[in-house]
Each structure stands twice: as C-alpha cells, then as structure tokens.
Design a protein around this motif. Structure first.
Motif, PDB file in Angstrom:
ATOM      1  N   ARG A 294     -62.310-102.386  75.637  1.00 35.34           N
ATOM      2  CA  ARG A 294     -60.939-103.097  75.597  1.00 35.34           C
ATOM      3  C   ARG A 294     -60.916-104.009  76.693  1.00 35.34           C
ATOM      4  NH1 ARG A 294     -58.044 -97.793  77.420  1.00 35.34           N
ATOM      5  NH2 ARG A 294     -60.040 -97.538  78.279  1.00 35.34           N
TER       6      ARG A 294
ATOM      7  N   THR B 253     -60.551-108.204  75.945  1.00 33.43           N
ATOM      8  CA  THR B 253     -59.504-109.046  76.676  1.00 33.43           C
ATOM      9  C   THR B 253     -60.237-110.008  77.590  1.00 33.43           C
ATOM     10  OG1 THR B 253     -58.130-106.950  76.835  1.00 33.43           O
ATOM     11  CG2 THR B 253     -57.454-108.794  78.351  1.00 33.43           C
TER      12      THR B 253
ATOM     13  N   ARG C  18     -61.219-112.922  75.379  1.00 34.57           N
ATOM     14  CA  ARG C  18     -60.291-113.841  74.901  1.00 34.57           C
ATOM     15  C   ARG C  18     -59.980-115.039  76.228  1.00 34.57           C
ATOM     16  NH1 ARG C  18     -57.654-109.269  73.453  1.00 34.57           N
ATOM     17  NH2 ARG C  18     -56.065-109.435  75.062  1.00 34.57           N
TER      18      ARG C  18
ATOM     19  N   THR D 211     -56.552-113.562  82.458  1.00 34.09           N
ATOM     20  CA  THR D 211     -56.201-112.806  81.305  1.00 34.09           C
ATOM     21  C   THR D 211     -56.189-111.269  81.234  1.00 34.09           C
ATOM     22  OG1 THR D 211     -57.360-114.617  79.856  1.00 34.09           O
ATOM     23  CG2 THR D 211     -56.910-112.501  78.787  1.00 34.09           C
TER      24      THR D 211
ATOM     25  N   ASP E 295     -52.853-109.428  80.735  1.00 39.33           N
ATOM     26  CA  ASP E 295     -52.655-108.717  79.412  1.00 39.33           C
ATOM     27  C   ASP E 295     -52.908-107.289  79.942  1.00 39.33           C
ATOM     28  OD1 ASP E 295     -52.655-110.988  78.263  1.00 39.33           O
ATOM     29  OD2 ASP E 295     -54.425-110.847  77.148  1.00 39.33           O
TER      30      ASP E 295
ATOM     31  N   PRO F  67     -55.321-104.667  79.838  1.00 42.06           N
ATOM     32  CA  PRO F  67     -55.691-103.854  78.528  1.00 42.06           C
ATOM     33  C   PRO F  67     -55.856-102.270  79.033  1.00 42.06           C
ATOM     34  CG  PRO F  67     -57.647-104.947  79.614  1.00 42.06           C
ATOM     35  CD  PRO F  67     -56.380-105.484  79.905  1.00 42.06           C
TER      36      PRO F  67
END
Length: 329
Positions: free
Chosen positions: A179, A183, A186, A318, A322, A324
C-alpha cells in the motif's frame, strides 16, 4: 549532543533556525521522516531537500549523525550517515527518543545508488519493494581443498563463492508494504525528472545500457557495507537475490537494510520506503578500469542527487496526503 560539532551541517546555510534541545514534555510529531545518508560534498544528498523547504526548527538529537530539521509542513529531515552501523544507530536513536513521536510519520530513505547498466538509465529513481542485506551470507574460499591445496587453476572446481547462511532465523530480506509502495509510486510518477546530455553520453559507453533518459520504477535494492564494483561481484549479488526469490536487483546502496531492521524492531517497518536514484553503474564500461568507473562521473552524480530529492519530495507529499495506512487519523 551533536548538532553544530559537525561541519556537514554547514551545508544547511546560515539562515537556519538556531539549534535547540528536544523537550520530552512537548514532543516533535512529524508527518514524515526523510533520511538521506550524507551531507558532505560531493555526496550531499540532504542539500536539495533543505533548499526546497522552509525550516521551522532544528533539534539536537543524541545518537544521530546530524541535527534534525523540522519544516513548516511538519516533515523531519536528518542524515543517517554512510553505512549500516551509522544508519541503524541514527534510526534507533530517533525511535527511542521520548521527545520524538513518530507514530504518525512515514519514513523515507532518499539518496543515490548504483545499478547494473542492463537494468536502467542513469538518473532513474527506483522505489524498493524488497531490501536485501548483502552482508548476511557465506563466502567460501573455493581455491583450496580440504587438505589446504590450491585449487584455483582447477577448471572442475565449484565456481560459486557465496551462498545463503546455513543457519538463519529468517531470510535477510525486508518486504515493503504494497500500500505504501503503490502510493509512493503515484507520487513519484507525477514528478518530472531532470536529464542531461553529459550523463547520457557517459551512459552510452555501456553497450547494454538503455539509450534513453531516466525513468521512475520499482524493484529490489541490495544493501551492504562493502564497496564492491565489477561484473563478477554483480553476478554474486544477482545470485543472492535469486536465492531469496527477489531477483533481479535494481539498485545497490549502503544504509537501507539497517534502517529497515531498526524500524522493524520498533514495529514501524510497514510505513517505510526506500527511494534511490542511480548515480553510477556497478561495473566498468569497455576500456575503463574498475577504479576509473567506480563513481560514474560528476554529471551523473549531480543528476541522481537532484532526481532523488525531486521524486522523494513527491513521494512524501503523496504519502502524507493520501495516508495509505491511516497514520494521520
């Protein structure tokens, strides 16, 4: 207490906040911890990070390599030092300090690495999905037999000089969290990489190297304290990774297995990423000696340091945004 005793902290500039001690009554709570290895020219992996941020505080942390810099965005930055013992000591000192709360922090190693010319272009940035400890292995002297006789000229002798440890409580491979890796990728792929003609010209000396510029990718990174260089040693590295089931290796460096081990001991490995930019190839090009080719060249080193920081910044942003693993909730 270390802070300004180290001349490498001078690379942070004269306008940094004054260094102050940590306060256990008011712990530092970063959203991310960034770990370049070095802050000394020409391997100053920390410099481009500090040039991109606004600093809020600088802390002296007992047991670390250099001061801990905290940005106004809540990101902490410090160097591990070069090599596994330095990295393990620094990371353990941070994790064990009651005035530093890393419960909500993603941890990102970010710096330069070597690679095989068949694998990727110079300046490419690779996020690790597995971290292999190169130093935990057997190395056999196949040049002598049981009676002590020299067998180095015997063409029937077993050529392999290394193997997995016969006694090992576990495989010396850290598998990183999918995960967090996805992430991070990305964020990494949203960043524009720098390239330059001088690096590409140097890269083209290698017949099997890519003919294009840097990319972002993922793969196995191998960590060891030995400054090895050459195609023969590269085959040994490849063999070890294959035995662990994580071949082929993509990058090689000197800190990340130790960083991962320290994080694992504190149950924090799931939040860890290794971000490494390729500064040099792990063998000479045709016509070069191993000594001449060891460091790549000045252009490839500068390119890797810049791309590592660019991509690392995107990865950290990120991960924090995000989230994760839900660390921020």
């Amino acid at each position: 207490m270390n802070d300004d005793r180290r001349t490498d902290d001078e690379s942070a500039g004269d306008d940094r906040p004054a260094t102050r001690p940590l306060d256990p009554a008011d712990p530092v709570r970063p959203t991310a911890l960034v770990l370049p290895a070095a802050a000394e020219a020409p391997l100053d992996e920390r410099r481009p990070w500090l040039e991109r941020v606004e600093l809020e505080d600088v802390y002296a942390v007992p047991g670390t390599d250099t001061s801990l810099y905290l940005t106004t965005d809540g990101v902490a930055i410090t160097t591990t030092g070069i090599g596994k013992s330095d990295a393990a000591t620094t990371v353990a000192a941070l994790l064990a300090n009651s005035a530093i709360d890393l419960e909500s922090a993603y941890v990102v190693s970010c710096g330069i690495a070597g690679s095989s010319p068949q694998t990727t272009a110079l300046g490419s940035v690779i996020l690790a999905d597995a971290v292999v400890d190169w130093d935990r292995k057997h190395r056999w002297d196949r040049g002598t037999d049981a009676d002590g006789e020299d067998r180095s000229a015997d063409t029937n002798a077993e050529p392999r000089s290394i193997d997995l440890l016969s006694y090992r409580p576990r495989d010396y491979v850290h598998q990183l969290d999918d995960r967090v890796l996805e992430t991070g990728l990305r964020g990494a792929r949203a960043v524009s990489l720098v390239e330059n003609d001088e690096t590409l010209e140097y890269q083209c000396r290698y017949p099997n190297a890519p003919e294009t510029g840097p990319i972002v990718g993922a793969g196995t990174t191998v960590c060891g304290d030995e400054f090895w260089h050459g195609a023969g040693y590269a085959r040994e590295v490849e063999y070890l990774c294959e035995r662990y089931g994580v071949g082929p290796y993509v990058t090689t460096q000197m800190e990340d297995a130790a960083t991962a081990t320290a994080l694992d001991r504190f149950d924090c490995l799931d939040r860890y990423l290794s971000v490494r930019a390729v500064s040099n190839y792990d063998r000479p090009s045709p016509g070069e000696s191993v000594e001449e080719s060891f460091d790549g060249n000045d252009a490839s080193l500068a390119l890797a340091i810049e791309n590592a920081a660019r991509v690392g910044s995107g990865v950290v942003d990120t991960l924090v945004t995000d989230d994760p693993l839900g660390l921020q909730s």
